[in-house]
Motif scaffolding. Structure first.
Motif, PDB file in Angstrom:
ATOM      1  N   GLY A 127      26.565  -3.671   6.377  1.00 54.66           N
ATOM      2  CA  GLY A 127      25.835  -2.796   7.240  1.00 54.66           C
ATOM      3  C   GLY A 127      26.533  -1.785   7.711  1.00 54.66           C
ATOM      4  N   LYS A 128      26.226  -0.971   8.718  1.00 50.86           N
ATOM      5  CA  LYS A 128      26.721   0.014   9.441  1.00 50.86           C
ATOM      6  C   LYS A 128      27.948  -0.316  10.585  1.00 50.86           C
ATOM      7  CE  LYS A 128      22.944   3.261   8.780  1.00 50.86           C
ATOM      8  NZ  LYS A 128      22.123   4.198   9.307  1.00 50.86           N
ATOM      9  N   HIS A 129      27.526  -1.713  11.026  1.00 54.60           N
ATOM     10  CA  HIS A 129      28.265  -1.903  12.289  1.00 54.60           C
ATOM     11  C   HIS A 129      28.989  -3.318  12.273  1.00 54.60           C
ATOM     12  CE1 HIS A 129      26.523   1.652  14.269  1.00 54.60           C
ATOM     13  NE2 HIS A 129      25.419   1.344  13.782  1.00 54.60           N
ATOM     14  N   GLU A 169      21.715  -5.970   7.264  1.00 53.85           N
ATOM     15  CA  GLU A 169      21.048  -4.383   7.256  1.00 53.85           C
ATOM     16  C   GLU A 169      19.940  -4.112   7.869  1.00 53.85           C
ATOM     17  OE1 GLU A 169      21.602  -3.229   3.201  1.00 53.85           O
ATOM     18  OE2 GLU A 169      23.825  -3.114   3.492  1.00 53.85           O
ATOM     19  N   ALA A 170      18.726  -5.406   7.592  1.00 51.57           N
ATOM     20  CA  ALA A 170      17.543  -4.999   8.111  1.00 51.57           C
ATOM     21  C   ALA A 170      17.531  -5.475   9.618  1.00 51.57           C
ATOM     22  CB  ALA A 170      16.530  -6.178   7.374  1.00 51.57           C
ATOM     23  N   GLU A 172      19.837  -4.712  11.502  1.00 53.65           N
ATOM     24  CA  GLU A 172      20.478  -3.675  12.207  1.00 53.65           C
ATOM     25  C   GLU A 172      19.419  -2.623  12.619  1.00 53.65           C
ATOM     26  OE1 GLU A 172      25.095  -2.914  11.169  1.00 53.65           O
ATOM     27  OE2 GLU A 172      23.910  -2.386   9.716  1.00 53.65           O
ATOM     28  N   LYS A 173      18.598  -2.286  11.623  1.00 50.19           N
ATOM     29  CA  LYS A 173      17.295  -1.734  11.755  1.00 50.19           C
ATOM     30  C   LYS A 173      16.252  -2.004  12.833  1.00 50.19           C
ATOM     31  CE  LYS A 173      17.402  -0.022   6.976  1.00 50.19           C
ATOM     32  NZ  LYS A 173      16.582   0.043   5.591  1.00 50.19           N
ATOM     33  N   ASN A 174      15.992  -3.258  12.879  1.00 51.87           N
ATOM     34  CA  ASN A 174      14.919  -3.944  13.773  1.00 51.87           C
ATOM     35  C   ASN A 174      15.262  -4.429  15.173  1.00 51.87           C
ATOM     36  OD1 ASN A 174      12.788  -3.084  11.799  1.00 51.87           O
ATOM     37  ND2 ASN A 174      14.190  -4.025  10.352  1.00 51.87           N
ATOM     38  N   GLU A 176      16.200  -5.055  18.794  1.00 50.45           N
ATOM     39  CA  GLU A 176      16.041  -4.401  20.192  1.00 50.45           C
ATOM     40  C   GLU A 176      16.497  -5.178  21.196  1.00 50.45           C
ATOM     41  OE1 GLU A 176      12.264  -2.959  20.321  1.00 50.45           O
ATOM     42  OE2 GLU A 176      12.277  -1.456  18.760  1.00 50.45           O
ATOM     43  N   GLU A 298       9.033  -2.950   3.485  1.00 49.15           N
ATOM     44  CA  GLU A 298      10.392  -2.440   3.005  1.00 49.15           C
ATOM     45  C   GLU A 298      10.712  -3.406   1.931  1.00 49.15           C
ATOM     46  OE1 GLU A 298      14.124   0.055   4.164  1.00 49.15           O
ATOM     47  OE2 GLU A 298      13.388  -1.324   5.374  1.00 49.15           O
ATOM     48  N   ASN A 300      14.198  -4.192  -0.369  1.00 51.88           N
ATOM     49  CA  ASN A 300      15.517  -3.527  -0.663  1.00 51.88           C
ATOM     50  C   ASN A 300      16.071  -4.299  -2.015  1.00 51.88           C
ATOM     51  OD1 ASN A 300      16.003  -1.195   1.107  1.00 51.88           O
ATOM     52  ND2 ASN A 300      16.083  -2.821   2.634  1.00 51.88           N
ATOM     53  N   THR A 309      10.764  -6.997   4.201  1.00 49.56           N
ATOM     54  CA  THR A 309      10.510  -6.965   5.353  1.00 49.56           C
ATOM     55  C   THR A 309       9.117  -6.510   5.449  1.00 49.56           C
ATOM     56  OG1 THR A 309      12.712  -5.899   6.125  1.00 49.56           O
ATOM     57  CG2 THR A 309      10.973  -5.870   7.645  1.00 49.56           C
TER      58      THR A 309
END
Length: 313
Positions: A127-129, A169-170, A172-174, A176, A298, A300, A309
């Protein structure tokens, strides 16, 4: 088992496994391991079976069977090999196909069995982080990286598999700040820990396997997190309340079975992130989701795998 051991291996056929293993069982060996490709190839194909398995996981790619036995380092390997070769001749003369019938030996250390894989497992960014770091490795994290300390042990989930990466990754997007996350089939706990690192308010990891539960609980401790709970059991039997996100990295057939239970523990408008789905099973999962009150948001793909997702309408 401690120290060094003599490993004797016979390369043979599935047909000959029983009489060949009988040779070892009649000797003073300390353990026997059998690899039979027919355990996979002869199984009935269908839901919850081995039809998704990769035959290449076998040492000889399904072309031969093997038996390994372990003897004390004080034993004479040449004598053992000679004895086994004589017995193999008798089995062959009786009309049984022993295949290659090759006998090999090596001196191995017990710690090699448990630890050799670790030298191939290095810090990995997914992922990004998120960076997954084995607890025995050193790593200096860079800006905005969230480091997961992990010792997978015998549980699935190291961060190196495509299905795990897509789930992260999913998340990270969702995820909160007020998210409640349920991780079904938590394995090593990697997805539960990732959700907590990403800021979820409350995370619950559930697994039927007590080994996985122990592994995940230890990994939670390695990461010094107090907003994760790891429990053993079936999802709806051990969970109270409802989640904003449910994540399941299992296999397609199990995901389809779980969808009804996921609905019971997921808030309306909540997300179900599912992975471990090979291409041939993708439409099956999508159809089941859509027929069960979910809308697919989504899909992927990574290699042979899919991550879906979906939102509960």
């Amino acid at each position: 088992m401690q120290g060094k051991w003599i490993e004797i291996k016979v390369i043979t056929t599935s047909e000959a496994l029983e009489p060949v293993s009988g040779i070892f069982y009649s000797m003073d060996c300390k353990g026997v391991a059998i690899e039979d490709p027919e355990d996979i190839l002869s199984r009935e194909q269908g839901p919850l079976t081995w039809d998704f398995a990769d035959i290449n996981i076998l040492e000889y790619g399904g072309k031969a069977a093997s038996i390994k036995a372990y003897f004390s380092e004080d034993d004479n390997p040449s004598t053992i090999v000679d004895y086994i070769e004589e017995k193999l001749k008798i089995i062959k003369e009786s009309g049984i196909n022993i295949g290659e019938g090759k006998v090999l030996y090596a001196v191995v250390k017990e710690e090699d069995w448990a630890n050799n894989w670790k030298k191939y497992y290095k810090p990995t960014k997914i992922g990004k982080h998120i960076v997954v770091k084995p607890i025995w490795e050193n790593y200096s994290n860079k800006d905005n990286e969230l480091v997961i300390e992990l010792d997978p042990g015998m549980a699935f989930g190291t961060g190196t598999h495509e299905t795990t990466r897509m789930c992260v990754e999913a998340l990270e997007k969702n995820v909160e700040a007020n998210s409640v996350i349920y991780d079904i089939g938590t394995g090593s706990g990697i997805l539960a820990i990732a959700a907590a690192k990403l800021g979820a308010k409350e995370v619950l990891g559930v697994d039927l396997d007590p080994v996985a539960v122990d592994s995940a609980a230890q990994n939670v401790q390695h990461n010094k997190l107090n907003n994760i709970k790891i429990i053993e059991g079936n999802l709806v039997e051990v969970v109270e309340g409802k989640a904003d996100i449910v994540v399941a990295n299992i296999i397609a057939e199990i995901i389809c079975i779980l969808i009804g239970d996921v609905k019971k523990v997921l808030k309306t408008g909540g997300l179900f992130i599912s992975s471990g789905i090979i291409h041939e099973r993708r439409e099956m999962v999508i159809d089941k989701l859509e027929n069960s009150g979910f809308q697919v948001l989504e899909v992927n793909k990574d290699g042979e795998w899919n991550c879906i997702t979906a939102i509960l309408k």
